[in-house]
Design a protein around this motif. Structure first.
Motif, mmCIF file in Angstrom:
data_model
loop_
_atom_site.group_PDB
_atom_site.id
_atom_site.type_symbol
_atom_site.label_atom_id
_atom_site.label_comp_id
_atom_site.label_asym_id
_atom_site.label_seq_id
_atom_site.Cartn_x
_atom_site.Cartn_y
_atom_site.Cartn_z
ATOM 1 N N ARG A 59 -6.706 1.099 -7.285
ATOM 2 C CA ARG A 59 -5.366 0.943 -6.412
ATOM 3 C C ARG A 59 -5.272 1.818 -5.404
ATOM 4 O O ARG A 59 -5.919 2.683 -5.200
ATOM 5 C CB ARG A 59 -4.394 1.276 -7.383
ATOM 6 N N PRO A 60 -4.417 1.687 -4.578
ATOM 7 C CA PRO A 60 -4.354 2.631 -3.353
ATOM 8 C C PRO A 60 -3.841 4.370 -3.896
ATOM 9 O O PRO A 60 -4.254 5.036 -3.090
ATOM 10 C CB PRO A 60 -3.022 2.187 -2.373
ATOM 11 N N GLY A 61 -3.027 4.366 -5.012
ATOM 12 C CA GLY A 61 -2.576 5.565 -5.453
ATOM 13 C C GLY A 61 -2.412 5.260 -6.902
ATOM 14 O O GLY A 61 -2.720 4.331 -7.552
ATOM 15 N N PHE A 62 -1.370 6.246 -7.247
ATOM 16 C CA PHE A 62 -1.104 6.073 -8.692
ATOM 17 C C PHE A 62 0.114 5.096 -8.906
ATOM 18 O O PHE A 62 0.892 4.865 -8.037
ATOM 19 C CB PHE A 62 -0.759 7.531 -9.113
ATOM 20 N N MET A 118 -8.756 1.875 5.119
ATOM 21 C CA MET A 118 -7.817 2.885 4.619
ATOM 22 C C MET A 118 -8.658 3.020 3.006
ATOM 23 O O MET A 118 -8.596 2.135 2.407
ATOM 24 C CB MET A 118 -6.592 2.126 4.462
ATOM 25 N N ALA A 119 -8.854 4.412 2.943
ATOM 26 C CA ALA A 119 -9.477 4.549 1.648
ATOM 27 C C ALA A 119 -8.386 4.360 0.402
ATOM 28 O O ALA A 119 -7.254 4.706 0.618
ATOM 29 C CB ALA A 119 -9.869 6.074 1.442
ATOM 30 N N LEU A 120 -8.869 3.877 -0.708
ATOM 31 C CA LEU A 120 -8.224 3.384 -2.005
ATOM 32 C C LEU A 120 -8.734 4.796 -3.005
ATOM 33 O O LEU A 120 -9.604 5.470 -2.711
ATOM 34 C CB LEU A 120 -8.424 2.385 -2.404
ATOM 35 N N ARG A 121 -7.645 4.897 -4.069
ATOM 36 C CA ARG A 121 -8.187 6.118 -5.035
ATOM 37 C C ARG A 121 -9.170 5.633 -5.778
ATOM 38 O O ARG A 121 -9.327 4.494 -6.349
ATOM 39 C CB ARG A 121 -6.667 6.169 -5.733
ATOM 40 N N LEU A 132 0.909 -1.184 -0.080
ATOM 41 C CA LEU A 132 -0.099 0.023 -0.121
ATOM 42 C C LEU A 132 0.949 1.274 -0.021
ATOM 43 O O LEU A 132 0.472 2.258 0.439
ATOM 44 C CB LEU A 132 -1.037 -0.164 1.016
ATOM 45 N N SER A 133 2.045 1.271 -0.381
ATOM 46 C CA SER A 133 3.104 2.284 -0.132
ATOM 47 C C SER A 133 2.777 3.578 -1.140
ATOM 48 O O SER A 133 3.322 4.355 -0.826
ATOM 49 C CB SER A 133 4.700 1.725 -0.569
ATOM 50 N N CYS A 134 1.994 2.990 -2.217
ATOM 51 C CA CYS A 134 1.694 4.380 -2.963
ATOM 52 C C CYS A 134 0.486 5.067 -2.762
ATOM 53 O O CYS A 134 -0.164 5.742 -3.251
ATOM 54 C CB CYS A 134 1.394 3.835 -4.412
ATOM 55 N N ARG A 135 -0.111 4.548 -1.531
ATOM 56 C CA ARG A 135 -1.610 5.154 -1.109
ATOM 57 C C ARG A 135 -1.244 6.610 -0.855
ATOM 58 O O ARG A 135 -0.445 7.064 -0.149
ATOM 59 C CB ARG A 135 -1.958 4.636 -0.026
ATOM 60 N N GLY A 136 -2.051 7.380 -1.167
ATOM 61 C CA GLY A 136 -2.186 8.905 -1.316
ATOM 62 C C GLY A 136 -1.058 9.713 -2.051
ATOM 63 O O GLY A 136 -0.755 11.006 -2.070
ATOM 64 N N ASN A 137 -0.242 9.014 -3.034
ATOM 65 C CA ASN A 137 0.833 9.586 -3.672
ATOM 66 C C ASN A 137 0.481 10.477 -4.881
ATOM 67 O O ASN A 137 -0.853 10.706 -5.092
ATOM 68 C CB ASN A 137 1.791 8.628 -4.458
#
Length: 281
Positions: free
Chosen positions: A278-281, A258-261, A51-56
Motif C-alpha cells: 500500500r502507499p502507507g499505513f 512514487m514509492a509505496l510502503r 494515495l493520500s496515506c502515502r508516507g503517513n
C-alpha cells in the motif's frame, strides 16, 4: 489449463487488504476522472487511485490482546478444472518471527468434515501484543497442500475478522505453474503480491507499477514475475513472483515513480507467501 481464469486470487489477498489498523475505507470505489472531452476515446481516461496515506505514520499502540478469525479454503483440481472448497483438517498457526516455540502464538485445526462451502471457520485465541502492533502472520498447513503464509501489509494493530485463508493443493499449484509457463524450484518460495491504494482498492494500472524484491538490501536475481491479470482481468495489480530464495524478503514497489510502503515477509521453500503493498499505513 485455460479454466484457471475462473479462479480469483483476489480472495486470497483480502487478508492483506484488512491492513494493520489502518483507517482506510475498504468499500471506497476507484475514482475515474476524465481528462479529455466526453466523446474522447477510452484511452483518454486515466484511472485515479487514493494515495493520500502515502508516507503517513502507522499506529504505535494496540490493545493488550487481539484475535484473528476467518475461513479456511483450498484450491483443488477436479480433473483439469480448478475449484475452491472448504479445507478440512488444516492447521492454522498464528505466528511471529520464526513461528517456533513462544513465537507460535496459537494453533487451531479445522474440522475433519462438515464445513460449509464457504469454508471452515477459524478463530484464534487471544494473542498478546505487549501493547504495540503485532508484526505477525498466519501459516496454514495440510497434508498434500502447499504451505501458505499470509502477511498483512503492516503490523496488526487491532483484531481482524473475515480473513480468507486459502492454500493450493500440490496438484492445483502445479496446474497454476503450467498455465503461467513457470518452472518453480521446490527449494525456493513463491510470493503473491497485491498492490492496493489507501482505500484498499486494487491499483489496476499495471503498466505504471514497478515491483521490487530485495534480500539483504540487494535486488533478488533469477525470479520470474507474472502479472496475474493473465488469469482474470480483476487481478490487475496482483503479481506472482516465483523462485524467490528462502529468507527475509523486502517486497516493495512504486506507482508512476512514487514509492509505496515496503513490507518484509518470509520466503519459504516449497511454500507460498501472500501479502499486499500500500502507499502507507
Amino acid at each position: 489449463m485455460g479454466t484457471f481464469r475462473s479462479i480469483s486470487v483476489v480472495s486470497i489477498l483480502a487478508f492483506a487488504a484488512c491492513g494493520g489498523g489502518s483507517d482506510a475505507k475498504p468499500d471506497a470505489p476507484v475514482i475515474i476522472i476524465p481528462d479529455a472531452a466526453i466523446d474522447a476515446p477510452p484511452d483518454a481516461f486515466e484511472p485515479q487511485f487514493d494515495l493520500s496515506c502515502r508516507g503517513n505514520t502507522g499506529p504505535t499502540t494496540a490493545p493488550p490482546t487481539i484475535t484473528l478469525s476467518g475461513a479456511v479454503n483450498e484450491v483443488v483440481l477436479n480433473g483439469v478444472t480448478p475449484s475452491v472448497q472448504a479445507s478440512h483438517a488444516a492447521t492454522v498457526d498464528a505466528c511471529k518471527n520464526n513461528c517456533v516455540d513462544a513465537d507460535k502464538l496459537d494453533t487451531k485445526v479445522t474440522p475433519a468434515s462438515g464445513c460449509p462451502s464457504t469454508g471452515c471457520a477459524y478463530e484464534s485465541g487471544n494473542l498478546s501484543t505487549g501493547g504495540v502492533p503485532l508484526d505477525g502472520y498466519l501459516r496454514t498447513t495440510k497434508t498434500n497442500n502447499r504451505t501458505t503464509y499470509v502477511y498483512p501489509p503492516a503490523p496488526i494493530a487491532a483484531s481482524l475478522a473475515m480473513i480468507p485463508v486459502l492454500s493450493f493443493t500440490n496438484g492445483a499449484f502445479s496446474g497454476l505453474s503450467l498455465f503461467l509457463s513457470v518452472t518453480q524450484d521446490p527449494a525456493k518460495g513463491m510470493l503473491l503480491v497485491a498492490f492496493l491504494d489507501c482505500a484498499n482498492m486494487p491499483i489496476s494500472d499495471t503498466a505504471n507499477i514497478t515491483l521490487s524484491i530485495k534480500q539483504n538490501g540487494v535486488a533478488v536475481q533469477g525470479t520470474t514475475e507474472k502479472d496475474l491479470s493473465a488469469l482474470a482481468p480483476q487481478l490487475a495489480g496482483t503479481f506472482g513472483v516465483f523462485n524467490v530464495p528462502v529468507g527475509a524478503t523486502e517486497v516493495g514497489g512504486s506507482y508512476k515513480g512514487m514509492a509505496l510502503r515496503a513490507r518484509v515477509v518470509g520466503s519459504f521453500a516449497a511454500s507460498s507467501t501472500l501479502t499486499a503493498i500500500r502507499p502507507g499505513f
